[in-house]
Design an enzyme around this catalytic site. Structure first.
Site, short mmCIF file in Angstrom:
data_model
loop_
_atom_site.label_atom_id
_atom_site.label_comp_id
_atom_site.label_asym_id
_atom_site.label_seq_id
_atom_site.Cartn_x
_atom_site.Cartn_y
_atom_site.Cartn_z
N HIS A 48 69.15 2.40 -56.50
CA HIS A 48 69.30 2.71 -57.29
C HIS A 48 69.96 3.94 -57.05
O HIS A 48 71.12 4.74 -56.25
CB HIS A 48 70.07 1.88 -58.34
CG HIS A 48 70.54 0.58 -58.64
ND1 HIS A 48 71.90 0.28 -57.96
CD2 HIS A 48 70.09 -0.67 -58.64
CE1 HIS A 48 72.28 -1.05 -57.82
NE2 HIS A 48 71.18 -1.65 -58.26
N GLU A 60 71.61 8.72 -67.91
CA GLU A 60 71.25 7.33 -68.79
C GLU A 60 71.52 6.98 -69.80
O GLU A 60 71.18 7.59 -70.66
CB GLU A 60 69.83 7.62 -67.93
CG GLU A 60 69.30 7.67 -66.37
CD GLU A 60 68.14 7.46 -66.31
OE1 GLU A 60 66.58 7.15 -67.93
OE2 GLU A 60 67.24 7.58 -65.57
#
Length: 170
Positions: A48, A60
């Site tokens: 990804h 994140e």
């Protein structure tokens, strides 16, 4: 504005959402909600990451996504299933606490100025989970998806790489 993009595994959700984000902005934001649990998953995350170019701002974040600097941006959140897993694990599989925390974050995000593309999975369309915890999580996923879809101005169901618009902004 929230656009909800859902579908089965490998239905083309992430690719579609990334293409949409790039049409809407030259500098979109990508929020990865996954904690890496094992080597196989690490490879999925890497794939990804490799699909996104330098135009993306990447974060994140595992639970409190609304605390990131997202105002007035095009933001892709990928994905609800992994985001829910974080709540579910943090709250020791407690459905009510997990769903309440998730809903609070969606409410916070929906108050931010910007465009939010939220990707999710339709877990309840496949096989029935073998375990009690699996069935609980499937229920959690279904309730979470319903909540996001209700808040969204637009909802898209991905089938075999093709978008089916199930709710459109008027």
């Amino acid at each position: 504005m929230i656009t909800f993009i859902t579908g089965g595994i490998r239905s083309g959700k992430s690719r579609f959402a990334q293409e949409m984000a790039l049409r809407l902005s030259q500098a979109p934001v990508y929020i990865a909600t996954a904690r890496v649990w094992d080597e196989d998953f690490r490879q999925r995350v890497k794939r990804h990451q490799d699909e996104r170019g330098p135009e993306w701002t990447n974060y994140e974040a595992y639970t409190d996504l609304s605390q990131l600097p997202l105002q007035n941006k095009v933001v892709l959140i990928d994905c609800v299933t992994l985001w829910l897993t974080n709540f579910f694990m943090d709250f020791q599989n407690d459905l009510e606490k997990s769903l309440a925390a998730f809903r609070k974050e969606i409410d916070n995000i929906s108050q931010l100025p910007g465009t939010f593309l939220i990707v999710s999975n339709e877990l309840g369309m496949g096989l029935h989970a073998d375990t009690e915890v699996g069935r609980k999580f499937t229920d959690l996923q279904g309730w979470a998806n319903q909540y996001v879809a209700a808040k969204a101005e637009e909802a898209i169901f991905m089938v075999s790489g093709l978008p089916l618009y199930i709710k459109r902004q008027d």
